[in-house]
Structures are given as structure tokens and as C-alpha cells.
Motif scaffolding. Structure first.
Motif, PDB file in Angstrom:
ATOM      1  N   PRO A  13      21.004  88.594 112.596  1.00 26.93           N
ATOM      2  CA  PRO A  13      21.103  89.328 113.849  1.00 26.93           C
ATOM      3  C   PRO A  13      20.157  88.761 115.008  1.00 26.93           C
ATOM      4  N   ALA A  14      20.640  88.485 116.092  1.00 25.73           N
ATOM      5  CA  ALA A  14      19.808  87.882 117.145  1.00 25.73           C
ATOM      6  C   ALA A  14      18.574  88.565 117.552  1.00 25.73           C
ATOM      7  N   GLU A  15      18.489  89.920 117.449  1.00 27.71           N
ATOM      8  CA  GLU A  15      17.197  90.569 117.717  1.00 27.71           C
ATOM      9  C   GLU A  15      16.211  90.372 116.621  1.00 27.71           C
ATOM     10  N   GLU A  16      16.594  90.242 115.395  1.00 23.91           N
ATOM     11  CA  GLU A  16      15.596  90.139 114.252  1.00 23.91           C
ATOM     12  C   GLU A  16      15.109  88.384 114.334  1.00 23.91           C
ATOM     13  N   LEU A  17      16.016  87.768 114.829  1.00 21.07           N
ATOM     14  CA  LEU A  17      15.592  86.030 115.018  1.00 21.07           C
ATOM     15  C   LEU A  17      14.621  86.223 116.111  1.00 21.07           C
ATOM     16  N   ARG A  18      14.695  86.883 117.222  1.00 19.08           N
ATOM     17  CA  ARG A  18      13.841  86.832 118.389  1.00 19.08           C
ATOM     18  C   ARG A  18      12.725  87.441 118.011  1.00 19.08           C
ATOM     19  N   ASN A  19      12.680  88.640 117.148  1.00 18.98           N
ATOM     20  CA  ASN A  19      11.210  89.170 116.615  1.00 18.98           C
ATOM     21  C   ASN A  19      10.487  88.193 115.588  1.00 18.98           C
ATOM     22  N   GLY A  20      11.205  87.531 115.032  1.00 18.47           N
ATOM     23  CA  GLY A  20      10.683  86.277 114.100  1.00 18.47           C
ATOM     24  C   GLY A  20      10.046  85.404 114.915  1.00 18.47           C
ATOM     25  N   GLU A  22       9.031  85.146 118.202  1.00 15.53           N
ATOM     26  CA  GLU A  22       7.895  85.774 118.929  1.00 15.53           C
ATOM     27  C   GLU A  22       6.773  86.116 117.982  1.00 15.53           C
ATOM     28  N   GLY A  23       7.258  86.491 116.802  1.00 11.15           N
ATOM     29  CA  GLY A  23       5.874  86.722 115.785  1.00 11.15           C
ATOM     30  C   GLY A  23       5.322  85.313 115.322  1.00 11.15           C
ATOM     31  N   LEU A  24       6.002  84.245 115.109  1.00 11.14           N
ATOM     32  CA  LEU A  24       5.703  83.003 114.816  1.00 11.14           C
ATOM     33  C   LEU A  24       4.793  82.366 116.085  1.00 11.14           C
ATOM     34  N   LEU A  25       5.219  82.585 117.204  1.00 13.75           N
ATOM     35  CA  LEU A  25       4.671  82.097 118.159  1.00 13.75           C
ATOM     36  C   LEU A  25       3.207  82.892 118.467  1.00 13.75           C
ATOM     37  N   GLY A  26       3.375  84.012 118.111  1.00  9.22           N
ATOM     38  CA  GLY A  26       1.733  84.996 118.285  1.00  9.22           C
ATOM     39  C   GLY A  26       1.057  84.418 117.306  1.00  9.22           C
ATOM     40  N   GLU A  27       1.356  83.904 116.130  1.00  5.27           N
ATOM     41  CA  GLU A  27       0.422  83.562 115.027  1.00  5.27           C
ATOM     42  C   GLU A  27      -0.139  82.272 115.188  1.00  5.27           C
ATOM     43  N   ALA A  28       0.653  81.354 115.927  1.00  4.19           N
ATOM     44  CA  ALA A  28       0.393  79.981 115.946  1.00  4.19           C
ATOM     45  C   ALA A  28      -0.349  79.749 117.469  1.00  4.19           C
ATOM     46  N   THR A  29      -1.371  78.794 117.556  1.00  5.63           N
ATOM     47  CA  THR A  29      -1.958  78.506 119.135  1.00  5.63           C
ATOM     48  C   THR A  29      -1.913  77.183 119.288  1.00  5.63           C
ATOM     49  N   VAL A  30      -1.362  76.254 118.427  1.00  7.64           N
ATOM     50  CA  VAL A  30      -1.125  74.810 118.846  1.00  7.64           C
ATOM     51  C   VAL A  30       0.428  74.404 118.733  1.00  7.64           C
ATOM     52  N   LEU A  31       0.782  73.692 119.709  1.00  5.34           N
ATOM     53  CA  LEU A  31       2.078  73.209 119.694  1.00  5.34           C
ATOM     54  C   LEU A  31       1.989  71.561 119.464  1.00  5.34           C
ATOM     55  N   THR A  32       2.920  70.871 118.968  1.00  3.91           N
ATOM     56  CA  THR A  32       3.154  69.574 119.062  1.00  3.91           C
ATOM     57  C   THR A  32       4.233  69.429 120.159  1.00  3.91           C
ATOM     58  N   LEU A 150      16.511  76.354 119.995  1.00  7.71           N
ATOM     59  CA  LEU A 150      15.690  76.378 119.166  1.00  7.71           C
ATOM     60  C   LEU A 150      16.100  76.350 117.781  1.00  7.71           C
ATOM     61  N   THR A 151      15.605  75.966 116.771  1.00  8.83           N
ATOM     62  CA  THR A 151      15.749  76.052 115.448  1.00  8.83           C
ATOM     63  C   THR A 151      14.419  76.760 114.556  1.00  8.83           C
ATOM     64  N   ALA A 152      14.784  77.969 114.046  1.00  7.36           N
ATOM     65  CA  ALA A 152      13.488  78.747 113.342  1.00  7.36           C
ATOM     66  C   ALA A 152      13.606  78.664 111.778  1.00  7.36           C
ATOM     67  N   VAL A 153      12.716  78.306 110.980  1.00  7.15           N
ATOM     68  CA  VAL A 153      12.698  78.816 109.545  1.00  7.15           C
ATOM     69  C   VAL A 153      11.465  79.732 109.348  1.00  7.15           C
ATOM     70  N   ASP A 154      11.642  80.754 108.731  1.00  7.70           N
ATOM     71  CA  ASP A 154      10.645  81.623 108.460  1.00  7.70           C
ATOM     72  C   ASP A 154      10.965  82.017 106.976  1.00  7.70           C
ATOM     73  N   GLU A 155      10.741  81.314 105.865  1.00  7.94           N
ATOM     74  CA  GLU A 155      11.255  81.555 104.432  1.00  7.94           C
ATOM     75  C   GLU A 155      10.797  82.935 104.195  1.00  7.94           C
ATOM     76  N   PRO A 156       9.463  83.503 104.419  1.00  6.74           N
ATOM     77  CA  PRO A 156       9.099  85.013 103.830  1.00  6.74           C
ATOM     78  C   PRO A 156      10.079  85.803 104.682  1.00  6.74           C
ATOM     79  N   HIS A 157      10.595  85.542 105.820  1.00  9.26           N
ATOM     80  CA  HIS A 157      11.470  86.636 106.510  1.00  9.26           C
ATOM     81  C   HIS A 157      12.996  86.414 106.475  1.00  9.26           C
ATOM     82  N   PHE A 158      13.414  85.156 106.552  1.00  7.13           N
ATOM     83  CA  PHE A 158      14.775  84.686 106.792  1.00  7.13           C
ATOM     84  C   PHE A 158      15.417  84.001 105.434  1.00  7.13           C
ATOM     85  N   GLY A 159      14.613  83.878 104.283  1.00 12.38           N
ATOM     86  CA  GLY A 159      14.953  83.281 102.930  1.00 12.38           C
ATOM     87  C   GLY A 159      14.593  81.881 102.896  1.00 12.38           C
TER      88      GLY A 159
END
Length: 170
Positions: A13-20, A22-32, A150-159
Motif C-alpha cells: 500500500p502506497a501509504e505504508e510505503l510513504r511511512n516507511g 519517511e521513517g528511513l529518511l528520519g533515521e538517516a542523516t547522510v546521503l550519497t 524511488l526504490t525502497a528496501v526495508d526488510e524488517p518492515h517490507f520483507g
């Protein structure tokens, strides 16, 4: 909601992906940030970043850097934001981003400054430094990266190995 995600690959679901995301962006502070130019070819650099509610990322860089020259030539860019996995090859968490980037001017510079200072309160507290960033008068500038896909991977949340791709719709 200022933006929405149009999931183009993956069954989430798009809203769960959005939350994921934004959660990743909130935890990280550096981008490449990855850029390319006609004379010097591909280049990657690290930058502290902030972001806003419209999925625009902001960073600070000196205008003399290779990536700043690249962005002046070509606004297309890619970036990654990730969190180190606790174990090799397991529990991967990160986002691959593509979009356009460039120096922020006018109201974009004000939004960039506010987002960046909101995330890093020590940034730009001196009035002269603030003025230079907002008027473009210093050796460093505020840059904005507007995410388009974007392409997101969040194994603890998305599998495990569930890569979710989405277009950003504004």
C-alpha cells in the motif's frame, strides 16, 4: 498530503510505503549523491541532508565541488540513503532516489534553510552566514533534490528482498 507515491513495482500500500520512506529518511542523516559531467565523468559524494513534507531533500555544498559543477551542467541526479545493516546481508534498509537537483534560490532557499536548520539546529545561526545562504553570496550554497522516483528496501518492515519502486506524484 503534498505528494503521493504511485507504486510501480511491488505489492505494498502506497501509504505504508510513504511511512516507511519517511521513517528511513528520519533515521538517516547522510546521503550519497551521484552526478555526472561532460568533462570529469561520474562522481559520488556524501552530504548531510534534510527533507520536507513534499519529499524534497536539501543539502549544503561548496560551489567549487565537482558535483556542484555537474549540477550546474545537468540537473539530473541520483542518491541513496541507507542505514547500516546489523549483520552482513540481512535486514537491509535504504532508499535509492532519482530526480533533479540544483542550487536553491529565493523562496526555495528559504525553505531549504528552514528544513536544514530544523534538522541541524546549529546550522546557520550567525546572521551573516544566514544572509549569505539566502542571497547566494557565499562559497557554499543550499541545494535541493526533488525526488521523482524511488526504490525502497526495508526488510524488517517490507520483507526480505522486497524492493518497492514508486513514482512521486505532486
Amino acid at each position: 498530503m503534498p505528494y503521493r507515491l504511485d507504486v510501480t513495482q511491488g505489492d505494498w500500500p502506497a501509504e505504508e510505503l510513504r511511512n516507511g520512506v519517511e521513517g528511513l529518511l528520519g533515521e538517516a542523516t547522510v546521503l550519497t549523491l551521484a552526478t555526472a559531467g561532460h568533462e570529469h565523468g561520474p562522481h559520488a559524494n556524501l552530504a548531510f541532508f534534510a527533507y520536507d513534507d513534499d519529499l524534497v531533500l536539501y543539502f549544503v555544498s561548496e560551489r567549487a565541488t565537482r558535483h556542484s559543477h555537474h549540477l550546474a551542467e545537468e540537473a539530473r541526479a541520483a542518491a541513496t540513503v541507507f542505514l547500516p545493516p546489523p549483520v552482513f546481508g540481512e535486514q537491509l534498509r535504504g532508499i535509492q532516489l532519482t530526480g533533479s537537483a540544483g542550487e536553491a534560490w529565493g523562496c526555495q532557499a528559504e525553505a531549504a534553510f528552514a528544513a536544514y536548520q530544523g534538522r541541524f539546529p546549529i546550522f546557520g545561526q550567525d546572521d551573516e552566514v544566514r544572509r549569505q545562504f539566502l542571497t547566494g553570496g557565499g562559497v557554499a550554497a543550499l541545494y535541493r533534490f526533488q525526488v521523482e522516483e524511488l526504490t525502497a528496501v526495508d526488510e524488517p518492515h517490507f520483507g526480505r528482498r522486497n524492493y518497492l519502486r514508486a513514482a512521486v506524484v505532486r
